[in-house]
Every structure is written in structure tokens, then in C-alpha cells.
Design an enzyme around this catalytic site. Structure first.
Site, mmCIF file in Angstrom:
data_model
loop_
_atom_site.group_PDB
_atom_site.id
_atom_site.type_symbol
_atom_site.label_atom_id
_atom_site.label_comp_id
_atom_site.label_asym_id
_atom_site.label_seq_id
_atom_site.Cartn_x
_atom_site.Cartn_y
_atom_site.Cartn_z
ATOM 1 N N TYR A 187 1.706 18.985 10.716
ATOM 2 C CA TYR A 187 0.479 18.290 10.344
ATOM 3 C C TYR A 187 0.511 16.792 10.622
ATOM 4 C CZ TYR A 187 -3.274 21.215 8.872
ATOM 5 O OH TYR A 187 -4.366 22.036 8.897
ATOM 6 N N HIS A 194 5.849 -3.653 4.514
ATOM 7 C CA HIS A 194 4.516 -3.817 3.919
ATOM 8 C C HIS A 194 3.851 -2.460 3.646
ATOM 9 C CE1 HIS A 194 0.404 -6.122 4.204
ATOM 10 N NE2 HIS A 194 0.393 -5.178 3.290
ATOM 11 N N HIS A 246 -0.107 0.701 0.314
ATOM 12 C CA HIS A 246 1.301 0.338 0.115
ATOM 13 C C HIS A 246 2.017 1.567 -0.467
ATOM 14 C CE1 HIS A 246 0.175 -4.218 -0.504
ATOM 15 N NE2 HIS A 246 -0.216 -3.745 0.676
ATOM 16 N N GLU A 296 -7.369 -8.504 4.827
ATOM 17 C CA GLU A 296 -6.894 -7.808 6.037
ATOM 18 C C GLU A 296 -8.048 -7.497 6.995
ATOM 19 O OE1 GLU A 296 -3.982 -8.114 6.384
ATOM 20 O OE2 GLU A 296 -2.723 -7.443 4.728
ATOM 21 N N HIS A 333 -5.625 1.242 4.615
ATOM 22 C CA HIS A 333 -4.327 0.556 4.488
ATOM 23 C C HIS A 333 -3.832 0.734 3.065
ATOM 24 C CE1 HIS A 333 -1.185 -2.326 4.166
ATOM 25 N NE2 HIS A 333 -1.900 -3.195 3.452
HETATM 26 O O1 LIG Z 1 -2.949 -4.752 0.668
HETATM 27 C C1 LIG Z 1 -3.411 -5.881 0.618
HETATM 28 C C2 LIG Z 1 -2.925 -6.957 1.512
HETATM 29 O O2 LIG Z 1 -2.130 -6.443 2.518
HETATM 30 C C3 LIG Z 1 -4.478 -6.183 -0.376
HETATM 31 O O3 LIG Z 1 -5.261 -7.263 0.084
HETATM 32 P P1 LIG Z 1 -6.787 -7.382 -0.341
HETATM 33 O O4 LIG Z 1 -6.825 -7.293 -1.846
HETATM 34 O O5 LIG Z 1 -7.249 -8.716 0.192
HETATM 35 O O6 LIG Z 1 -7.512 -6.217 0.285
HETATM 36 ZN ZN LIG Z 2 -1.211 -4.629 2.186
#
Ligand SMILES: O=C(CO)COP(=O)(O)O
Ligand SMILES: [Zn+2]
Length: 212
Positions: free
Chosen positions: A120, A160, A95, A74, A93
Site C-alpha cells: 500500500y 521535521h 509531525h 509553510e 504536512h
Molecule cells: O508544522 C508546522 C510548521 O512546520 C506548523 O506551522 P503552522 O502552525 O504555521 O502551520
Molecule cells: Zn512542521
């Protein structure tokens, strides 16, 4: 300890803290932080719980990989935030479950996909833009962030997960946690009649966030 060594330790410590509390699982998610001569980034396919400070990827200001393991796929997304929001010190980033659940819902406002439920999230995250789905690591993610011209400190990638930025690594991590907790409340309260913060409340709080 010099500033870069300290930042490497901070990335590892805060990443582990996120992993230990379930904000990331497996090798999902990636984190970067700005240094004087470039960007430090978590390596691709690494687990946020088990990072090695010496093996973090380092990119120069032009995005060339100069040391450490191969950077996250990313990288385009991260670099686009540093380019369009010069005040950005770190990008997180994840998930994380509830923010990702929200990113899969239809009928949410793409220009403000985290409504102002509590103060917040307004103060620490600001408005959140929903970006259309592209596959993980797609260069188009960078283009989509650049098109926002720095107006959003945080985005939700459809189907995502969240991307949250901050002035420094701790601020970005705390904002990512705040976004996740608000997403959890929104999902918990989904079908209940809710009292949101008023426009006046939000205006007052935005003045606090306005500094970033
Ligand atoms: O969250 C991810 C892809 O969106 C993980 O990717 P990477 O392991 O390349 O950082
Ligand atoms: Zn990701």
C-alpha cells in the site's frame, strides 16, 4: 452546499480525525486543498483538532491572503507542490511520530527513504524524497520542492516530518496515514532481517499509483 463549503467541512473533519488518532499533536502540522480560485489552508498556530471552517485561510492563485486567519507558515512548501504537480488537490504536512523518527535517522536513501515493505505504501504514496533540514516556515522549502520538478508526490523533511500530496483531500490524508504506518513498521523491524518487495512487485504496484 457549494463545492468550497463542502471542502471546508471536509478539511475540518479529516484534520480532526488525524488529531483524534494522534497523527498530530498541539499546533503541529498543516493542511491545504485547492479550490477553483485558489487554495484553502489551515491557519498558522492552529490545532488540527479544533479548526473552524469559516476561519480557514484562503489564498488566491497568486498566493495573496484574501480571507480567514493568517495562513500556515509553510505556505511556500504547499504552493510549490501545486505549482509543480498540477494534479495536486491537497497537501498534508504532519509531525507524525514514526515518519518523523525516520526523518532523523542517518544512512537512509535520500531518493527513496521509505523502502517498499508493503504494497500500500507503493500504491498510495510512491517514492519518498528526503529533503535536507531547514527551519520551519523557511522559504527555501518551496525552492527545494520546486527543484524536484513534480517527480515526488511525498517528501520527508529531515528532522521535521512528512509532506504528502493527493488528487483530493481524502486521498492525501489516507496517503499520509499509510506513510506513517509504514514508517512505524520500518522502525519496529529496524534490526530484524526483512523481506522487502521485489523490483518486479514494485513495478506492478507502481502501475496502480502511476495515475497520480
Ligand atoms: O508544522 C508546522 C510548521 O512546520 C506548523 O506551522 P503552522 O502552525 O504555521 O502551520
Ligand atoms: Zn512542521
Amino acid at each position: 452546499m457549494n463545492a468550497e463549503s463542502k471542502l471546508r467541512e471536509d478539511i475540518v473533519r479529516l484534520s480532526k480525525s488525524l488529531f483524534d488518532r494522534g497523527f498530530s499533536v498541539g499546533s503541529a502540522g498543516n493542511i491545504s486543498a485547492a479550490v477553483d480560485d485558489g487554495i484553502l489552508m489551515t491557519p498558522t498556530n492552529s490545532c488540527l483538532g479544533f479548526l473552524d471552517p469559516a476561519r480557514l485561510s484562503k489564498l488566491d492563485r497568486n498566493g495573496n491572503h484574501i480571507s480567514g486567519d493568517k495562513p500556515s507558515k509553510e505556505v511556500f512548501l504547499h504552493r510549490a507542490f501545486y505549482e509543480t504537480r498540477p494534479q495536486t488537490g491537497a497537501v498534508v504536512h504532519l509531525h507524525s511520530t514514526f515518519a518523523t523518527a525516520l526523518s532523523c535517522l542517518t544512512g537512509i536513501d535520500p531518493n527513496d527513504c521509505i523502502p517498499p515493505l508493503t504494497p500500500y505504501v507503493v500504491m498510495r504514496v510512491g517514492a519518498v524524497k528526503l529533503l535536507p533540514y531547514v527551519k520551519p516556515g523557511d522559504e527555501k522549502m518551496g525552492d527545494m520542492i520546486r527543484e524536484l520538478a513534480g517527480r515526488y508526490a511525498a517528501v520527508l523533511l529531515a528532522n521535521h516530518g512528512p509532506v504528502v500530496t493527493g488528487r483530493d483531500i481524502a486521498t492525501a490524508v489516507y496517503a499520509a496515514e499509510e506513510l506513517e504506518e509504514t514508517a512505524k513498521l520500518l522502525i519496529l523491524l529496524k534490526d530484524a532481517p526483512k523481506r522487502m518487495l521485489s523490483d518486479e512487485n514494485v513495478h506492478e504496484l507502481k502501475a496502480v499509483f502511476g495515475a497520480y
